[in-house]
Write a protein that holds these residues in place. Sequence first.
Motif, PDB file in Angstrom:
ATOM      1  N   CYS A 100       0.777  -1.283  -0.442  1.00  0.00           N
ATOM      2  CA  CYS A 100      -0.128   0.444  -0.134  1.00  0.00           C
ATOM      3  C   CYS A 100       1.183   1.284   0.403  1.00  0.00           C
ATOM      4  CB  CYS A 100      -1.013  -0.326   1.215  1.00  0.00           C
ATOM      5  SG  CYS A 100      -1.899  -0.836   1.466  1.00  0.00           S
ATOM      6  N   GLU A 101       0.429   2.247  -0.329  1.00  0.00           N
ATOM      7  CA  GLU A 101       0.715   3.240  -0.167  1.00  0.00           C
ATOM      8  C   GLU A 101       0.877   3.844   1.154  1.00  0.00           C
ATOM      9  OE1 GLU A 101      -0.678   5.942  -3.876  1.00  0.00           O
ATOM     10  OE2 GLU A 101       0.381   4.886  -5.289  1.00  0.00           O
ATOM     11  N   MET A 102       2.129   5.172   1.295  1.00  0.00           N
ATOM     12  CA  MET A 102       1.159   5.272   2.714  1.00  0.00           C
ATOM     13  C   MET A 102       1.020   6.948   2.519  1.00  0.00           C
ATOM     14  SD  MET A 102       5.391   5.536   4.005  1.00  0.00           S
ATOM     15  CE  MET A 102       6.358   3.522   4.455  1.00  0.00           C
ATOM     16  N   LYS A 103       0.075   7.525   3.250  1.00  0.00           N
ATOM     17  CA  LYS A 103      -0.930   8.344   3.731  1.00  0.00           C
ATOM     18  C   LYS A 103      -0.073   9.470   3.850  1.00  0.00           C
ATOM     19  CE  LYS A 103      -4.586   6.714   5.766  1.00  0.00           C
ATOM     20  NZ  LYS A 103      -5.779   6.813   6.386  1.00  0.00           N
ATOM     21  N   ALA A 104      -0.609  10.984   3.252  1.00  0.00           N
ATOM     22  CA  ALA A 104       0.014  12.127   3.960  1.00  0.00           C
ATOM     23  C   ALA A 104       0.354  11.886   5.670  1.00  0.00           C
ATOM     24  CB  ALA A 104      -0.759  13.204   3.214  1.00  0.00           C
ATOM     25  N   ASN A 105       1.086  12.519   5.394  1.00  0.00           N
ATOM     26  CA  ASN A 105       1.719  12.478   7.097  1.00  0.00           C
ATOM     27  C   ASN A 105       1.313  13.938   7.777  1.00  0.00           C
ATOM     28  OD1 ASN A 105       2.871  10.775   9.668  1.00  0.00           O
ATOM     29  ND2 ASN A 105       4.479  12.480   9.525  1.00  0.00           N
ATOM     30  N   THR A 106       0.153  14.061   8.150  1.00  0.00           N
ATOM     31  CA  THR A 106      -0.739  15.397   8.376  1.00  0.00           C
ATOM     32  C   THR A 106      -2.110  15.137   8.920  1.00  0.00           C
ATOM     33  OG1 THR A 106      -1.473  17.578   8.419  1.00  0.00           O
ATOM     34  CG2 THR A 106      -1.429  16.315   5.960  1.00  0.00           C
ATOM     35  N   PHE A 107      -2.664  15.537   9.815  1.00  0.00           N
ATOM     36  CA  PHE A 107      -3.674  15.760  10.110  1.00  0.00           C
ATOM     37  C   PHE A 107      -3.647  16.965  11.150  1.00  0.00           C
ATOM     38  CE2 PHE A 107      -3.296  12.587  13.593  1.00  0.00           C
ATOM     39  CZ  PHE A 107      -3.694  13.329  14.739  1.00  0.00           C
ATOM     40  N   ASN A 108      -4.823  17.734  11.553  1.00  0.00           N
ATOM     41  CA  ASN A 108      -4.501  19.223  11.923  1.00  0.00           C
ATOM     42  C   ASN A 108      -5.330  18.687  13.630  1.00  0.00           C
ATOM     43  OD1 ASN A 108      -4.185  20.355  10.261  1.00  0.00           O
ATOM     44  ND2 ASN A 108      -6.260  20.813   8.954  1.00  0.00           N
ATOM     45  N   LEU A 109      -4.989  19.446  14.866  1.00  0.00           N
ATOM     46  CA  LEU A 109      -5.536  19.212  15.785  1.00  0.00           C
ATOM     47  C   LEU A 109      -6.931  20.591  15.837  1.00  0.00           C
ATOM     48  CD1 LEU A 109      -2.170  20.542  17.607  1.00  0.00           C
ATOM     49  CD2 LEU A 109      -3.384  17.790  18.042  1.00  0.00           C
ATOM     50  N   GLU A 110      -7.842  20.042  16.677  1.00  0.00           N
ATOM     51  CA  GLU A 110      -8.001  20.660  17.232  1.00  0.00           C
ATOM     52  C   GLU A 110      -9.112  20.555  18.217  1.00  0.00           C
ATOM     53  OE1 GLU A 110     -12.228  18.969  14.450  1.00  0.00           O
ATOM     54  OE2 GLU A 110     -10.706  17.545  13.609  1.00  0.00           O
ATOM     55  N   ARG A 111      -9.594  21.892  18.348  1.00  0.00           N
ATOM     56  CA  ARG A 111      -9.700  22.501  20.474  1.00  0.00           C
ATOM     57  C   ARG A 111     -10.926  21.502  20.537  1.00  0.00           C
ATOM     58  NH1 ARG A 111      -8.268  28.172  21.062  1.00  0.00           N
ATOM     59  NH2 ARG A 111      -8.284  29.216  19.491  1.00  0.00           N
TER      60      ARG A 111
END
Length: 259
Positions: free
Chosen positions: A102-113
């Motif tokens: 499998c291809e790795m996904k983008a290494n990011t997600f946004n923190l949320e309050r």
Amino acid sequence: MEKITGKNNDLIKGIKKLLSSPKERRSQNLFVLEGARLVFDVLNSFDSYNIAVFLITEQALEKYPQKAERLFSLSNKSFVISDDISQKLSDTQSSQGVFAVCEMKANTFNLERGKKYIALDNVQDPSNLGAIARTAEALGIDGMFVSGGCDIYNPKALRASMGSMLRIKLLQTDNLVNTINVAKDLGISCYATVPDKNALDMRTVDFSNGSICVIGNEANGICEEVKSVCTPITIAMAGRAESLNASVAAAITTWEMMR
């Protein structure tokens, strides 16, 4: 369907390297899943993965015809492989004959309050990493950060997570201190779990307004740099044990965060 029977096939050699080498996985931006449960979990994963190669033995194809057909249609390339090749690729004693690159996904997600997160500081054991992810998903954590330690695409960690690492929001970071400071700017409380009776008893902490709890390395705990930007909390223990296994500590901490 094209068949591969030779163990010295270049594709098979490449997949074997991906299974054994974090450096190779990062270089190719690919990782390998082994076993029916994990491979078929890709069909239900968070923000689904692109499947570069799907491999299955004839015996496994007979056992899982419908799911295999779905993966044939989703994969860039698909092959039927011999039992010998399946065993060569397998990281377990008895291969189930099902693999996916499998291809790795983008290494990011946004923190949320207001959200709740677990962060791992240099956790080394892949079984601990997988177990923590499994517990985090089961209890409804909003995301998990991994800093240093075990590669998040380690085959043993992926197996130990029972597919949870494919489904939860997961971010590998080189700078956990920076991540924590960003969280604090958003009003998210940040805690370091420590085996220290002078730290706050986590049962008294209000996690309801959003929080990150850090779990430390199996031998050395949380590094000083990370502890310096967090509030120390502890699991109260009545016995003589000085500390808990990382995955057990993470399970108790996550339970307290989510209850």
